[in-house]
Design a protein around this motif. Structure first.
Motif, PDB file in Angstrom:
ATOM      1  N   ARG A 119       8.790 -28.894  -4.550  1.00 24.20           N
ATOM      2  CA  ARG A 119      10.148 -28.573  -4.997  1.00 24.20           C
ATOM      3  C   ARG A 119      10.150 -28.023  -6.422  1.00 24.20           C
ATOM      4  NH1 ARG A 119      14.040 -27.048  -6.840  1.00 24.20           N
ATOM      5  NH2 ARG A 119      16.214 -27.787  -6.718  1.00 24.20           N
ATOM      6  N   LEU A 120       9.290 -28.536  -7.281  1.00 27.87           N
ATOM      7  CA  LEU A 120       9.266 -28.102  -8.675  1.00 27.87           C
ATOM      8  C   LEU A 120       8.671 -26.706  -8.840  1.00 27.87           C
ATOM      9  CD1 LEU A 120       8.158 -31.395 -10.458  1.00 27.87           C
ATOM     10  CD2 LEU A 120      10.461 -30.449 -10.285  1.00 27.87           C
ATOM     11  N   THR A 121       7.907 -26.223  -7.879  1.00 32.01           N
ATOM     12  CA  THR A 121       7.317 -24.885  -7.994  1.00 32.01           C
ATOM     13  C   THR A 121       8.375 -23.784  -7.954  1.00 32.01           C
ATOM     14  OG1 THR A 121       6.948 -24.876  -5.595  1.00 32.01           O
ATOM     15  CG2 THR A 121       5.119 -25.602  -7.004  1.00 32.01           C
ATOM     16  N   TYR A 122       9.562 -24.092  -7.475  1.00 35.70           N
ATOM     17  CA  TYR A 122      10.620 -23.085  -7.409  1.00 35.70           C
ATOM     18  C   TYR A 122      11.385 -22.967  -8.719  1.00 35.70           C
ATOM     19  CZ  TYR A 122       9.826 -23.337  -2.375  1.00 35.70           C
ATOM     20  OH  TYR A 122       9.254 -23.323  -1.128  1.00 35.70           O
ATOM     21  N   LEU A 123      11.075 -23.766  -9.714  1.00 36.14           N
ATOM     22  CA  LEU A 123      11.819 -23.738 -10.969  1.00 36.14           C
ATOM     23  C   LEU A 123      11.522 -22.468 -11.754  1.00 36.14           C
ATOM     24  CD1 LEU A 123      11.627 -27.388 -12.376  1.00 36.14           C
ATOM     25  CD2 LEU A 123      13.625 -26.196 -11.508  1.00 36.14           C
ATOM     26  N   THR A 130      17.307 -27.835 -22.708  1.00 38.53           N
ATOM     27  CA  THR A 130      16.574 -28.435 -23.824  1.00 38.53           C
ATOM     28  C   THR A 130      16.106 -29.846 -23.482  1.00 38.53           C
ATOM     29  OG1 THR A 130      18.703 -29.146 -24.730  1.00 38.53           O
ATOM     30  CG2 THR A 130      17.790 -27.057 -25.550  1.00 38.53           C
ATOM     31  N   ASP A 131      16.930 -30.592 -22.753  1.00 44.07           N
ATOM     32  CA  ASP A 131      16.533 -31.937 -22.319  1.00 44.07           C
ATOM     33  C   ASP A 131      15.924 -31.820 -20.922  1.00 44.07           C
ATOM     34  OD1 ASP A 131      16.134 -34.572 -21.921  1.00 44.07           O
ATOM     35  OD2 ASP A 131      18.202 -35.218 -22.215  1.00 44.07           O
ATOM     36  N   ALA A 132      14.650 -31.445 -20.886  1.00 43.94           N
ATOM     37  CA  ALA A 132      14.008 -31.160 -19.603  1.00 43.94           C
ATOM     38  C   ALA A 132      13.865 -32.415 -18.757  1.00 43.94           C
ATOM     39  CB  ALA A 132      12.642 -30.525 -19.844  1.00 43.94           C
ATOM     40  N   VAL A 133      13.607 -33.553 -19.390  1.00 40.22           N
ATOM     41  CA  VAL A 133      13.418 -34.794 -18.626  1.00 40.22           C
ATOM     42  C   VAL A 133      14.682 -35.138 -17.862  1.00 40.22           C
ATOM     43  CG1 VAL A 133      12.999 -37.269 -18.821  1.00 40.22           C
ATOM     44  CG2 VAL A 133      11.653 -35.676 -20.173  1.00 40.22           C
ATOM     45  N   GLN A 134      15.826 -35.027 -18.517  1.00 35.89           N
ATOM     46  CA  GLN A 134      17.089 -35.347 -17.851  1.00 35.89           C
ATOM     47  C   GLN A 134      17.378 -34.363 -16.726  1.00 35.89           C
ATOM     48  OE1 GLN A 134      18.394 -38.160 -18.853  1.00 35.89           O
ATOM     49  NE2 GLN A 134      20.033 -38.158 -17.329  1.00 35.89           N
ATOM     50  N   SER A 135      17.034 -33.100 -16.944  1.00 35.54           N
ATOM     51  CA  SER A 135      17.252 -32.101 -15.900  1.00 35.54           C
ATOM     52  C   SER A 135      16.366 -32.382 -14.684  1.00 35.54           C
ATOM     53  CB  SER A 135      16.949 -30.702 -16.455  1.00 35.54           C
ATOM     54  OG  SER A 135      17.797 -30.405 -17.548  1.00 35.54           O
ATOM     55  N   PHE A 136      15.121 -32.682 -14.936  1.00 39.60           N
ATOM     56  CA  PHE A 136      14.224 -33.020 -13.821  1.00 39.60           C
ATOM     57  C   PHE A 136      14.729 -34.250 -13.079  1.00 39.60           C
ATOM     58  CE2 PHE A 136      11.596 -29.916 -15.584  1.00 39.60           C
ATOM     59  CZ  PHE A 136      10.444 -29.730 -14.840  1.00 39.60           C
ATOM     60  N   LEU A 137      15.232 -35.237 -13.838  1.00 38.02           N
ATOM     61  CA  LEU A 137      15.688 -36.476 -13.221  1.00 38.02           C
ATOM     62  C   LEU A 137      16.905 -36.257 -12.346  1.00 38.02           C
ATOM     63  CD1 LEU A 137      15.653 -39.596 -12.962  1.00 38.02           C
ATOM     64  CD2 LEU A 137      17.000 -39.684 -15.067  1.00 38.02           C
ATOM     65  N   GLU A 138      17.858 -35.497 -12.831  1.00 37.98           N
ATOM     66  CA  GLU A 138      19.136 -35.368 -12.132  1.00 37.98           C
ATOM     67  C   GLU A 138      19.158 -34.252 -11.098  1.00 37.98           C
ATOM     68  OE1 GLU A 138      21.992 -34.815 -15.192  1.00 37.98           O
ATOM     69  OE2 GLU A 138      21.880 -36.890 -15.943  1.00 37.98           O
ATOM     70  N   LEU A 139      18.297 -33.242 -11.252  1.00 40.63           N
ATOM     71  CA  LEU A 139      18.459 -32.058 -10.416  1.00 40.63           C
ATOM     72  C   LEU A 139      17.244 -31.703  -9.561  1.00 40.63           C
ATOM     73  CD1 LEU A 139      20.192 -29.758 -13.073  1.00 40.63           C
ATOM     74  CD2 LEU A 139      21.299 -31.113 -11.282  1.00 40.63           C
ATOM     75  N   TYR A 140      16.044 -31.919 -10.060  1.00 40.05           N
ATOM     76  CA  TYR A 140      14.909 -31.235  -9.467  1.00 40.05           C
ATOM     77  C   TYR A 140      13.883 -32.133  -8.766  1.00 40.05           C
ATOM     78  CZ  TYR A 140      16.799 -27.692 -12.591  1.00 40.05           C
ATOM     79  OH  TYR A 140      17.635 -26.842 -13.236  1.00 40.05           O
ATOM     80  N   ILE A 141      13.929 -33.439  -8.932  1.00 40.83           N
ATOM     81  CA  ILE A 141      12.925 -34.302  -8.304  1.00 40.83           C
ATOM     82  C   ILE A 141      13.545 -34.981  -7.090  1.00 40.83           C
ATOM     83  CG2 ILE A 141      11.492 -36.351  -8.593  1.00 40.83           C
ATOM     84  CD1 ILE A 141      10.992 -35.590 -11.404  1.00 40.83           C
ATOM     85  N   VAL A 146      13.505 -42.989  -9.135  1.00 37.07           N
ATOM     86  CA  VAL A 146      12.978 -42.292 -10.300  1.00 37.07           C
ATOM     87  C   VAL A 146      13.614 -42.912 -11.537  1.00 37.07           C
ATOM     88  CG1 VAL A 146      12.590 -40.073 -11.424  1.00 37.07           C
ATOM     89  CG2 VAL A 146      12.801 -40.183  -8.938  1.00 37.07           C
ATOM     90  N   GLU A 147      12.804 -43.147 -12.554  1.00 38.26           N
ATOM     91  CA  GLU A 147      13.285 -43.803 -13.768  1.00 38.26           C
ATOM     92  C   GLU A 147      12.726 -43.096 -14.987  1.00 38.26           C
ATOM     93  OE1 GLU A 147      13.173 -48.218 -15.955  1.00 38.26           O
ATOM     94  OE2 GLU A 147      11.957 -47.786 -14.170  1.00 38.26           O
ATOM     95  N   LYS A 148      13.576 -42.957 -16.014  1.00 42.54           N
ATOM     96  CA  LYS A 148      13.156 -42.363 -17.283  1.00 42.54           C
ATOM     97  C   LYS A 148      12.588 -43.454 -18.177  1.00 42.54           C
ATOM     98  CE  LYS A 148      14.939 -39.782 -21.255  1.00 42.54           C
ATOM     99  NZ  LYS A 148      16.146 -39.152 -21.858  1.00 42.54           N
ATOM    100  N   SER A 164       3.919 -43.374 -10.068  1.00 43.60           N
ATOM    101  CA  SER A 164       3.369 -42.163 -10.672  1.00 43.60           C
ATOM    102  C   SER A 164       4.270 -41.732 -11.815  1.00 43.60           C
ATOM    103  CB  SER A 164       3.242 -41.041  -9.642  1.00 43.60           C
ATOM    104  OG  SER A 164       2.429 -41.461  -8.553  1.00 43.60           O
ATOM    105  N   ALA A 165       3.658 -41.187 -12.882  1.00 46.00           N
ATOM    106  CA  ALA A 165       4.427 -40.773 -14.063  1.00 46.00           C
ATOM    107  C   ALA A 165       4.294 -39.265 -14.235  1.00 46.00           C
ATOM    108  CB  ALA A 165       3.922 -41.498 -15.305  1.00 46.00           C
ATOM    109  N   LEU A 166       5.435 -38.588 -14.331  1.00 40.23           N
ATOM    110  CA  LEU A 166       5.459 -37.142 -14.556  1.00 40.23           C
ATOM    111  C   LEU A 166       5.734 -36.877 -16.030  1.00 40.23           C
ATOM    112  CD1 LEU A 166       5.350 -34.277 -13.382  1.00 40.23           C
ATOM    113  CD2 LEU A 166       7.838 -34.424 -13.032  1.00 40.23           C
ATOM    114  N   PHE A 167       4.731 -36.347 -16.730  1.00 36.27           N
ATOM    115  CA  PHE A 167       4.852 -36.028 -18.151  1.00 36.27           C
ATOM    116  C   PHE A 167       5.238 -34.564 -18.297  1.00 36.27           C
ATOM    117  CE2 PHE A 167       2.717 -34.102 -21.823  1.00 36.27           C
ATOM    118  CZ  PHE A 167       3.359 -34.762 -22.849  1.00 36.27           C
ATOM    119  N   ILE A 168       6.194 -34.262 -19.181  1.00 34.61           N
ATOM    120  CA  ILE A 168       6.645 -32.899 -19.465  1.00 34.61           C
ATOM    121  C   ILE A 168       6.399 -32.628 -20.938  1.00 34.61           C
ATOM    122  CG2 ILE A 168       8.570 -31.279 -19.369  1.00 34.61           C
ATOM    123  CD1 ILE A 168       9.875 -33.157 -17.312  1.00 34.61           C
TER     124      ILE A 168
END
Length: 537
Positions: A119-123, A130-141, A146-148, A164-168
Motif C-alpha cells: 500500500r505504501l508503494t503507491y505514495l 510535514t507530519d509524516a508519521v501522523q499521515s502514515f498513521l491516519e491515512l496510509y497504513i 497501529v500505535e505512535k 514491527s516498527a516503521l521508522f520514517i
C-alpha cells in the motif's frame, strides 16, 4: 561495582570534553590526580547522586533519532543489529521519504506486513505532509492495531514482543504495527484433567489463545483482562483476569500488588516461578495456588469470584485463592448427574485419604497388635521379610517415584514395555525373593492409585510427603507418633492461608452450607449462591 559507578559518574562530569560546571578540563598529566581536597569533593558529589539512576532515567527518556544512520546505530547498540541474524531491517523509500521496517524474524506476520508495504508503494511525495508519521498513521497504513511511539524503550519492548516498527526519516517517532505471529500449537485436551463428557480444548503456550478460549465461554461485559510485564530481561506478559462486578476488589488489588512487586531478571519457567515469587510459602509442601489447563474450569471459577492469572508461554492458569478441598475436585463430577457426581466425589476423597493414611495406619496396626479387633486378625504379615518394614516402605516409595519419573521420560511406544518390566520383574520377583511382603506392595499400590486420582498434581505430591512423615513417626513413637503427626498436619493446614483465605475452609472455620455442597454435588439449578470464601459482590 562501586568503582565502576564512580568511574561512570566521573565520565559524566566531563561530557564532550567539558565539565558540567563549565570549567575547562585539566590537561592530561597536569595535576591529574588532583589535591586531596578536590578528590574528596568529587567523591562526595558522585555519591550524593548515584550515576546509575541518572543513566536509567536518561535511558527511559531517550527519544527516537530522526536520522537513518542514527537509527541503525541505535539498533546495533541495543538489540545487536548485524550480530543477531533474527534482527531484521527492511529499508525502502516511499514518496521521497526513507523508511525502515524493524522487526524480529520469526515473530512478524509477513502477509500483513507485505500488504502494508504494498500500500505504501503507491505514495507520492506531494501526499506526505510535514507530519509524516501522523499521515502514515491516519491515512496510509492498512493495519488494525497501529500505535505512535516516541520513546526508544517502548519501541524496543514492543518489537521484542513480536510487533514491527516503521521508522520514517526526519521523524522522531515510529509506528508500531501489531502484526505478530507466535509459534503455537493447536488446543488439545489436557492430559491431567481429562473428562469422559466435555470439551476437548485446553490451554496452550500462547497467551492470546488462552484468554480467547475463556472469553468464548464467558461473554461477560464485566470480564476484565489486565496486562502487566514481569522480569527486567524476559518482559513476560502476565494477564490478571476477573469479573469486575463479582470479584472482591481487595483480592484483585492484593494479587496486582504482589505481581507488580516482583523484581527479578525473568521468569522463563512462567507461572511456577511467578507463584513462588508472589505466594512465598517457603518450605511448606502444600500448594496455595490451584492450576488448571481447562478453559471451562477457569470460566466457572471466574463466575464464582476467583481471580485467574495467565502467564505467557504456560499452558496452565493460576486460580487464586484456593483451598485444600477445591484442589480435590474435578470437572468430571460436574459433567455427570448429581448422584453420579456425588459418588465420584466420595470415591475421590476416599482415594486421597488412602494416599495419606492407609500405609501409616496399617503399619501402626502391625506394630501394635492389641489395637486389632478379632474380626481384623488377618491384617498383618505372617513373615516380616528380610528387610524391616519401615525400610520396605521407604524403598517402595522411592521405587514408585522412580517409575513415575521414568514414565515421564519414556517414549510413548516403550511405555507399555516399561510397565511390564516394573510390574513383573520388580514387584513379583521382589516378593518371591523375600525382600518385600505382599501386603506392603498391595497397600502401596492402593496409596499410589489414590495419589494419582488426586486432581491436583501438586496436592498429590504433598500428600505423599505427609505419608512418609507419618510412617517415620509411627516407627519411632507408635501411637503417640501417629496422633502427633495427624495433629500437626491439621494445625499446619488450619493456620495456612491462601491470599488471606483459610486453607481448610469450610471445615475450619466451619461452614455448614458450604460443607454440605462440598460433600454433595447439588443440581445445577439449586446452586444459586456463590461461595462466601471469595467474598463476591
Amino acid at each position: 561495582m562501586a568503582d565502576m559507578q564512580d568511574g561512570q559518574g566521573h565520565e559524566q562530569e566531563h561530557e564532550n570534553g567539558r565539565p558540567v560546571d563549565g570549567k575547562p578540563p585539566q590537561e592530561p598529566g597536569k595535576h591529574s590526580s588532583g589535591s586531596p581536597e578536590t578528590m574528596i569533593i568529587r567523591q562526595h558529589r558522585v555519591r550524593k547522586q548515584p550515576p546509575a539512576k541518572k543513566n536509567k532515567q536518561k535511558q527511559e527518556d531517550l527519544s527516537i533519532p530522526s536520522a537513518m544512520e542514527d537509527f541503525r546505530a541505535l539498533l546495533k547498540e541495543q538489540v545487536g543489529f548485524g550480530a543477531s541474524f533474527d534482527v531484521v531491517i527492511r529499508e525502502m523509500t516511499f514518496g521521497d521519504r526513507k523508511t525502515a521496517l524493524f522487526f524480529m524474524n520469526g515473530f512478524a506476520k509477513d502477509t500483513i506486513l507485505t500488504e502494508v508495504l504494498k500500500r505504501l508503494t503507491y505514495l507520492q511525495s506531494e501526499q506526505i505532509s510535514t507530519d509524516a508519521v501522523q499521515s502514515f498513521l491516519e491515512l496510509y497504513i492498512p493495519a488494525i492495531q497501529v500505535e505512535k511511539v516516541t520513546k526508544q524503550d517502548k519501541m524496543l519492548d514492543a518489537v521484542l514482543a513480536g510487533s514491527s516498527a516503521l521508522f520514517i526519516e526526519k521523524e522522531q517517532a515510529v509506528l508500531v504495527i501489531d502484526a505478530k505471529s507466535y509459534p503455537a500449537r493447536t488446543p488439545e485436551e489436557p492430559t491431567l484433567e481429562r473428562v469422559v463428557r466435555g470439551s476437548r480444548d485446553g490451554f496452550v503456550e500462547t497467551l492470546m489463545i488462552n484468554i480467547s478460549l475463556v472469553r468464548r465461554r464467558l461473554r461477560d461485559k464485566h470480564l476484565r483482562y489486565e496486562m502487566v510485564k514481569v522480569g527486567k530481561r524476559t518482559q513476560t506478559d502476565v494477564c490478571i483476569a476477573y469479573i469486575d462486578d463479582i470479584a472482591d476488589h481487595k483480592l484483585v488489588d492484593s494479587v496486582k500488588k504482589k505481581i507488580n512487586g516482583v523484581e527479578v531478571d525473568g521468569i522463563p519457567l512462567a507461572d511456577k516461578q511467578l507463584e513462588e515469587a508472589t505466594v512465598k510459602r517457603g518450605w511448606n509442601p502444600y500448594p496455595l495456588v490451584r492450576y488448571s489447563e481447562r478453559p471451562d474450569v477457569v470460566a466457572a471459577q471466574l463466575l464464582a469470584g476467583n481471580v485467574a492469572v495467565f502467564v505467557d508461554t504456560s499452558p496452565s492458569v493460576m486460580l487464586l485463592p484456593t483451598t485444600f478441598f477445591e484442589m480435590a475436585q474435578h470437572a468430571e463430577e460436574d459433567r455427570q448427574t448429581p448422584f453420579i457426581g456425588t459418588y465420584l466425589r466420595w470415591v475421590r476423597f476416599a482415594g486421597i485419604l488412602a494416599s495419606m493414611f492407609l500405609l501409616p495406619l496399617w503399619f501402626l496396626l502391625v506394630v501394635e497388635e492389641n489395637l486389632l479387633p478379632p474380626a481384623l486378625g488377618f491384617i498383618g504379615p505372617t513373615d516380616a521379610g528380610k528387610i524391616p518394614l519401615l525400610l520396605q516402605f521407604l524403598l517402595v516409595e522411592v521405587g514408585v517415584d522412580l517409575l513415575r519419573m521414568a514414565a515421564v521420560h519414556t517414549p510413548t511406544p516403550l511405555a507399555t514395555a516399561m510397565s511390564l518390566i516394573s510390574a513383573i520383574l520388580i514387584g513379583d520377583i521382589a516378593v518371591k525373593t523375600g525382600l518385600f511382603i505382599n501386603e506392603v506392595i498391595l497397600y502401596m499400590a492402593v496409596a499410589a492409585i489414590g495419589m494419582f486420582a488426586t486432581p491436583s498434581y501438586e496436592l498429590g505430591l504433598a500428600n505423599r510427603i505427609v505419608r512418609l512423615v507419618l510412617l517415620v513417626l509411627v516407627a519411632a513413637f507408635r501411637i503417640p507418633g501417629f496422633m502427633l503427626g495427624c495433629t500437626l498436619l491439621i494445625v499446619l493446614l488450619a493456620v495456612e492461608r491462601s491470599f488471606n483465605r483459610p486453607y481448610l475452609w469450610p471445615f475450619i472455620p466451619f461452614n455448614r452450607r458450604a460443607l454440605g455442597e462440598l460433600i454433595l454435588r447439588r443440581p445445577f439449578l439449586k446452586q444459586r449462591k456463590r461461595t462466601v470464601l471469595f467474598k463476591p459482590k
